[in-house]
Scaffold this motif. Sequence first.
Motif, PDB file in Angstrom:
ATOM      1  N   ALA A 115      -7.464   1.537   9.926  1.00 41.95           N
ATOM      2  CA  ALA A 115      -7.763   2.867   9.445  1.00 41.95           C
ATOM      3  C   ALA A 115      -9.445   3.961   9.835  1.00 41.95           C
ATOM      4  CB  ALA A 115      -7.921   3.147   7.799  1.00 41.95           C
TER       5      ALA A 115
ATOM      6  N   ILE B 294      -4.695  -3.842   8.574  1.00 41.65           N
ATOM      7  CA  ILE B 294      -5.260  -2.526   7.950  1.00 41.65           C
ATOM      8  C   ILE B 294      -5.805  -1.736   9.396  1.00 41.65           C
ATOM      9  CG2 ILE B 294      -5.919  -0.627   6.420  1.00 41.65           C
ATOM     10  CD1 ILE B 294      -6.246  -2.534   4.174  1.00 41.65           C
TER      11      ILE B 294
ATOM     12  N   LEU C 243      -7.577   3.894   0.800  1.00 37.10           N
ATOM     13  CA  LEU C 243      -6.401   2.845   1.072  1.00 37.10           C
ATOM     14  C   LEU C 243      -6.134   2.488  -0.918  1.00 37.10           C
ATOM     15  CD1 LEU C 243      -5.111   0.325   2.075  1.00 37.10           C
ATOM     16  CD2 LEU C 243      -6.567  -0.763   1.511  1.00 37.10           C
TER      17      LEU C 243
ATOM     18  N   THR D  28      -0.446   3.736   0.491  1.00 37.72           N
ATOM     19  CA  THR D  28      -1.088   5.229   1.534  1.00 37.72           C
ATOM     20  C   THR D  28      -0.820   4.246   3.603  1.00 37.72           C
ATOM     21  OG1 THR D  28      -2.932   3.586   1.137  1.00 37.72           O
ATOM     22  CG2 THR D  28      -2.410   6.541   0.062  1.00 37.72           C
ATOM     23  N   HIS D  29      -0.696   2.908   3.231  1.00 36.15           N
ATOM     24  CA  HIS D  29      -0.714   2.607   4.577  1.00 36.15           C
ATOM     25  C   HIS D  29      -0.091   1.731   4.930  1.00 36.15           C
ATOM     26  CE1 HIS D  29      -5.486   4.063   3.835  1.00 36.15           C
ATOM     27  NE2 HIS D  29      -5.104   4.184   4.982  1.00 36.15           N
TER      28      HIS D  29
ATOM     29  N   SER E 168       0.791  -0.996  -0.170  1.00 35.25           N
ATOM     30  CA  SER E 168       0.362   0.000  -0.485  1.00 35.25           C
ATOM     31  C   SER E 168       0.651   0.940   0.140  1.00 35.25           C
ATOM     32  CB  SER E 168      -0.926  -0.441   1.192  1.00 35.25           C
ATOM     33  OG  SER E 168      -1.563   1.788   1.070  1.00 35.25           O
TER      34      SER E 168
END
Length: 446
Positions: free
Chosen positions: A306, A304, A229, A217-218, A215
């Motif tokens: 978030a 993940i 994501l 973004t994460h 990823s």
Amino acid sequence: VTITATVTNPQYFATAVFLDSTSSGDSLQSATTTLYDGIVCDLTDNQTNGRDITLGSLGTNDVRSAEWVTRWSTEGVKTWSVEARSDTWVDETDSVQITVDGTPPGNVTNLQSTTHTAGQWSKDSLVTLTWTAASDNLSGIDGYSRTWTQGAVTPPDQTKDIEQVTSLNSNLSDGEWYFSIKAVDNCGNWFAGNTNSGPYRIDTAAPQGPFQLDSSTHNAGVLSCNTSLTLTWNAATDALSGLAGYVVLIDTNASTDPTGPLTAGPNATSTTQALGSSTTARYAHVRARDNVGNWGQTRHFGPILANANTISTYCTGKTNSLGCVPTVSWTGTSSKSAGNLTVLCGNVISQKFGLMFWGRAQAAAPFQGGTLCITQPLVRTPITNSGGSASGADCTGAYAFTFTTAYYTQQSINPGETIYAQFWMRDPPASFTTGLSNALRFTVCE
């Protein structure tokens, strides 16, 4: 054609045994018999040119034979008859019918597969072919020679492989296959050409990849305030039917193997998914499928974490000497990398000094006439003035403190930690001459 007549004398004594053959349209090539002493006699120069043969006398259980080799120059069903005569028995007659066929048969028609479409890929390796039987107007079809070859048609040889059937099941390996067939009749005549079908394209192999699912973004296992994501991967490959695309699934199971409709095309190497906020860990799964439905290995990413809803207030502020309750609020996010979370406190007496203190655990303990909302140890921020009205006491004062990236780092505050913050201020007329706000709870994200 070679024709053999055998006579047996079951008992007593048979004298002057004589074989009388009858046929038409043929040309006799030879006529032989074997004497008692083992000598083979050619009798084509006897009184009947070999058509009739004298075997002589036979004792009990004696067996004697004669053999003719003859040829017909025309096609059709021919009859050869032999009458066995003797002075001492009842004459016996037997005959055979011989089909003379020098014409090749036709070949199969309507050759097709009932399970596969020629030119299209399939993951089913068992191919069923059917056809209309070849025809032959004399001796009839004996069977077929057939070939399965890859890449191009290879005509069959003249060795019979299968009987006079009209279907065939074949289990093929991966690749592109062609089928060819030719017929042979019962006289050994082969069809001059062959009938072909194909290509039948078999793909039972799963795609390879995708690879290096990640990823942009994460970070796996690190709380993020970002609920959008973006996943990236190196493309999968499929050497046969080709890649159809990918299914991307996000759920709370670390090892799901997704199926169902594709959500990304064959050329995709990234996707962006809206996650929404959750306190539950989630996992991303990306799986490739080829054009015949073979699924590749699933790649997983996660957990993940978030959640954009990481900030809330709790506890109760102390009513100040003017009847106002100091109240916390905030602007920005709890992202460490953004460093823009500002904790605010309003309804504060103007022109009074105060400060914010924070800790890593919450409490609800009596303190200076109010409630201490945070458990020791506490970290105090610098003293500031509430401002507000320059003259006269009212509740127009306010405090603010910003958690910058540098401050997070200085205090060793990392993503995933929950911080609890509360304001303390001066209030001379109040009990203990102090005031307290309610508190703010926030979980730091990356």
